[in-house]
Design an enzyme around this catalytic site. Structure first.
Site, short mmCIF file in Angstrom:
data_model
loop_
_atom_site.label_atom_id
_atom_site.label_comp_id
_atom_site.label_asym_id
_atom_site.label_seq_id
_atom_site.Cartn_x
_atom_site.Cartn_y
_atom_site.Cartn_z
N ASP A 240 1.04 -1.18 -0.12
CA ASP A 240 -0.20 0.00 -0.10
C ASP A 240 0.86 1.24 0.19
OD1 ASP A 240 -2.91 0.96 0.53
OD2 ASP A 240 -1.46 2.32 1.93
N ASN A 248 -2.46 12.65 -3.49
CA ASN A 248 -3.46 13.11 -4.33
C ASN A 248 -3.99 14.73 -4.10
OD1 ASN A 248 -4.00 11.19 -6.37
ND2 ASN A 248 -5.31 9.93 -5.08
N HIS A 253 -4.82 14.19 -8.99
CA HIS A 253 -4.81 12.92 -9.55
C HIS A 253 -4.08 12.53 -10.53
CE1 HIS A 253 -8.13 12.12 -6.79
NE2 HIS A 253 -8.49 13.37 -6.72
N ASP A 257 -1.81 9.11 -10.24
CA ASP A 257 -1.66 8.04 -11.22
C ASP A 257 -0.21 7.53 -11.60
OD1 ASP A 257 -4.40 7.95 -11.14
OD2 ASP A 257 -4.64 8.78 -12.98
N GLU A 283 -4.79 2.43 -4.31
CA GLU A 283 -3.28 2.46 -3.94
C GLU A 283 -2.65 1.12 -3.69
OE1 GLU A 283 -5.11 4.20 -0.40
OE2 GLU A 283 -5.48 4.06 -2.34
#
Length: 367
Positions: A240, A248, A253, A257, A283
């Site tokens: 994670d 973010n 965002h 990504d 994630e």
């Protein structure tokens, strides 16, 4: 049932760049193969042609080798250019129609030229082989109509006005039948390739191209079954990205990504080819490590953690590094289901988060 039969997919949506490349690869490349095979067949028949008063060898070459080959070649080259320049960004239905006209016209050139060969009109049915590729029943009906219209043109104009009709010949019939068989195989191969590509998309995550959550559990159940049958141990890990919501919120965002994609890089550099990686969700990432115990799996996880931490991200606030927390569990006994076992790795991940993040924690051995 009736609703689904009327429309298999959203035919009004636009084809993206990758999808258009697949269309071109599957259909246009197939026709290139067919064009080459057709030219070889035409040259083969030319070798065995016996000239007569009505038709010299030069005239025969023009009628049945140069004319169809050049016509199909120009047709295919023009279609390739038109597709790349104008068609590829259109809706699915428009692209389907373009491909339908391309393949039908390609077949029609051969049929209209080789009017003396009784088997040639069968080639007008070849475009029907590609109908499953369109996944649209209206396109299938339209294709049937186009093939019928082309056959009517063959019977009404091209056959009566053919400049030369060679006498029937067994060699010609056998060669054309063999050629038609080859063409059918080529087109079926492309349809199968289309289904393979679609199936591959369905099991992959669109952002990372790792396997998706559902496919991960299918693979996990497979290894659990192997353990039951052959006692082949294996381990799983779940990783994670630490503080990803903050990533973010701070950088956007699109940047988030990119951070997610870099996890794939760390995974690729940190594990062997036989290991199964997936984007578990958001994630979170998961991996199955066949025939690896907890210590070896933890070593791989630590290597992945280090590689990700070393990746530098350029931001408006300067160079940034991000970290992973990873939980690892080994399958050493039979669990009720895949979720029950995977919870062991999830608990280890929770412990890694609770104890400070950016670390690897292993689940306790099952009793």
């Amino acid at each position: 049932m009736g609703i689904h039969m009327k429309k298999y997919i959203n035919t009004s949506r636009r084809i993206n760049t990758k999808e258009s490349e697949e269309w071109g690869f599957i259909v246009i490349n197939a026709l290139k193969k067919v064009w080459l095979a057709t030219l070889i067949i035409e040259l083969f028949l030319f070798i065995f042609f016996q000239p007569n008063e009505e038709c010299s060898r030069a005239y025969y070459f023009y009628l049945f080798v140069a004319r169809p080959s050049i016509g199909q070649g120009v047709w295919l080259a023009a279609a390739d250019i038109l597709f790349k320049k104008c068609i590829k960004s259109k809706s699915h239905r428009i692209v389907s129609l373009f491909m339908m006209i391309l393949v039908s016209g390609f077949a029609a050139i051969a049929v209209w030229v080789h009017t003396s060969v009784g088997l040639m009109p069968v080639a007008l049915l070849f475009p029907m082989v590609l109908c499953p590729f369109y996944r649209d029943w209206k396109m299938m009906v339209l294709q049937a109509g186009i093939s019928t219209a082309l056959y009517a043109a063959y019977q009404g104009y091209f056959l009566p006005y053919s400049p030369y009709l060679p006498p029937e010949n067994l060699l010609i019939d056998v060669t054309i039948f063999a050629g038609c068989t080859f063409v059918t195989l080529v087109l079926e191969e492309q349809v199968n390739l289309s289904y393979i590509l679609q199936e591959e998309k369905s099991v992959r995550d669109s952002l990372t191209h790792l396997y998706n959550h559902e496919t991960f559990y299918e693979e996990l159940e497979y290894h659990m079954k192997r353990y039951e049958e052959k006692k082949e141990t294996f381990s799983v890990m779940i990783a994670d990205i630490d503080n990803f919501k903050k990533v973010n919120d701070t950088y956007g965002h699109a940047f988030g990504d990119e951070v997610i994609r870099k996890v794939v890089v760390a995974f690729a550099e940190g594990h062997g080819n036989n290991d199964f990686s997936a984007r578990y969700g958001g994630e979170e990432f998961a991996m199955i490590l066949p025939k690896r115990g907890i210590e070896e799996a933890a070593g791989i996880a630590e290597n992945i953690r280090k590689k990700f931490e070393e990746i530098a991200f350029q931001t408006e606030l300067g160079e940034k590094h991000f970290t992973l927390s990873i939980g690892v569990a080994e399958y050493t006994k039979i669990y009720e289901n895949a979720s029950t076992f995977f919870e062991q790795a999830d608990k280890a991940l929770y412990e890694a988060k609770r104890s400070g993040k950016n670390r690897v924690c292993c689940a306790k051995s099952a009793e």
